[in-house]
Design an enzyme around this catalytic site. Structure first.
Site, PDB file in Angstrom:
ATOM      1  N   HIS A 290      45.881  -1.724  52.184  1.00 22.26           N
ATOM      2  CA  HIS A 290      46.898  -2.781  52.031  1.00 22.26           C
ATOM      3  C   HIS A 290      47.842  -2.823  53.242  1.00 22.26           C
ATOM      4  O   HIS A 290      47.920  -3.803  53.948  1.00 22.26           O
ATOM      5  CB  HIS A 290      47.740  -2.514  50.771  1.00 22.26           C
ATOM      6  CG  HIS A 290      46.983  -2.463  49.497  1.00 22.26           C
ATOM      7  ND1 HIS A 290      46.361  -3.546  48.925  1.00 22.26           N
ATOM      8  CD2 HIS A 290      46.750  -1.428  48.645  1.00 22.26           C
ATOM      9  CE1 HIS A 290      45.797  -3.199  47.778  1.00 22.26           C
ATOM     10  NE2 HIS A 290      46.012  -1.930  47.587  1.00 22.26           N
TER      11      HIS A 290
HETATM   12  O1  RIB Z   1      50.242  -3.157  46.366  1.00 26.93           O
HETATM   13  C1  RIB Z   1      50.049  -2.352  47.493  1.00 26.93           C
HETATM   14  C2  RIB Z   1      51.355  -1.849  48.007  1.00 26.93           C
HETATM   15  O2  RIB Z   1      51.963  -1.021  47.030  1.00 26.93           O
HETATM   16  C3  RIB Z   1      51.215  -0.955  49.251  1.00 26.93           C
HETATM   17  O3  RIB Z   1      52.357  -1.096  50.050  1.00 26.93           O
HETATM   18  C4  RIB Z   1      51.157   0.430  48.678  1.00 26.93           C
HETATM   19  O4  RIB Z   1      51.663   1.411  49.597  1.00 26.93           O
HETATM   20  C5  RIB Z   1      52.083   0.302  47.514  1.00 26.93           C
HETATM   21  O5  RIB Z   1      53.395   0.489  48.005  1.00 26.93           O
END
Ligand code: RIB
Ligand code: CA
Length: 315
Positions: free
Chosen positions: A240
């Protein structure tokens, strides 16, 4: 090549840690500082992890400013579910030698961005609490940010913390609402694209061919994140946060659409849901660019190449 000067606001967090390493491994980027926030973990663990990952990569010179310990309105949601109790999976980095800066992250962000208006880009890869408070505390802050890239939201994709909402936005939807309507030039990197950037065991095995504290850390940090992702029926763990850096190191891999995006701050089942008006039905002017397509396989390969380079450099 002139590198892009950035500050990352982060809640490390396994994929946050990989983002910090990718920034350090990318000559297109000048990582100037980290600010920490609660989110995946408590502010104490987030700040310790940020310092430890920088020291692991030989970047202890990069300052860390400690930020918000609670969302604006919602309760703290930090848990060890995905990122482990420490926030970095099974890795076991030594306690950092460095301490965070004295100023709170909010004051640090205001001071740094007002000192050089339009020169620095901000990457937000955790809940947006620090940014919202900086926007509210200093009316000139929003106009001083060159560009804000946010990992957050789910547009046509379902959520990952409720059926509708993505974690970073869900943890502090009120902060997201302030940031989304701040006028800062925003690029949003939602689950719609991050779910197409999947790291699997074969990729970890490829990195492990290079004996290095970096490749060992990645394998240890990702292990449980990968395990729970597979248990949830995914092909691997989504990168992500690292995908936000593609806006600098590989912008051609992303397809952006300019549109009006908002976030639900009601307390019902759709709290934290982000929605985009692609057809301009509501007649509201666009407030951001949203990445809706990505060549995910190519991004993963670029990530692996950069981690191999960093693993060779840090022995
Ligand atoms: O949904 C993904 C996000 O949530 C990313 O930033 C992961 O590190 C969590 O913080
Ligand atoms: Ca994060």
């Amino acid at each position: 090549m002139t590198s892009t000067r950035i500050i990352i606001d982060t809640d490390p967090g396994v994929d946050d840690a990989l983002t910090i390493l990718l920034a350090l491994a990318s000559p297109e980027i000048e990582l100037e500082a980290l600010t920490t926030t609660q989110g995946n973990v408590t502010i104490e663990n987030a700040t310790r992890n940020a310092l430890s990952v920088l020291e692991l990569a030989g970047a202890a010179n990069i300052p860390v400013a400690r930020g918000s310990s609670l969302p604006l309105v919602q309760p703290l949601r930090a848990s060890g579910l995905v990122h482990g109790i420490t926030g970095l999976g099974r890795s076991n980095l030594p306690e950092p030698k460095n301490k965070p800066l004295a100023p709170h992250a909010i004051d640090f962000l205001i001071e740094r961005f007002l000192a050089e208006p339009g020169e620095l880009s901000l990457f937000a890869i955790g809940p947006l609490t620090n940014l919202a408070l900086a926007i509210r505390k200093e009316p000139r802050f929003a106009k001083s940010v060159r560009e804000l890239v946010i990992m957050g939201g789910a547009i046509r994709e379902g959520g990952n913390v409720t059926p509708l909402a993505e974690f970073n936005i869900y943890v502090d939807p009120h902060a997201a609402h302030i940031v989304f309507h701040s006028g800062i030039p925003i690029i949003l990197i939602p689950l719609d694209v991050t779910h197409k950037c999947i790291l699997n065991q074969a990729h970890i095995d490829r990195l492990a061919r290079i004996e290095s504290p970096i490749s060992r850390f990645i394998a240890d940090a990702v292990a449980d994140y990968l395990k729970i992702s597979l248990e949830w029926g995914q092909a691997g763990c989504a990168l992500h946060d690292p995908l936000t850096l593609a806006t600098i190191i590989a912008p051609d891999l992303l397809t952006l659409r300019e549109c009006a995006v908002d976030v639900d701050i009601s307390t019902g089942v759709s709290m934290g849901k982000t929605f985009a008006d692609f057809t301009n039905r509501a007649g509201i002017s666009a407030n951001m660019k949203v990445a809706m397509e990505v060549r995910g396989g190519e991004f993963i390969d670029l990530f692996l190449q950069r981690m191999e380079n960093l693993s060779r450099a840090v022995v």
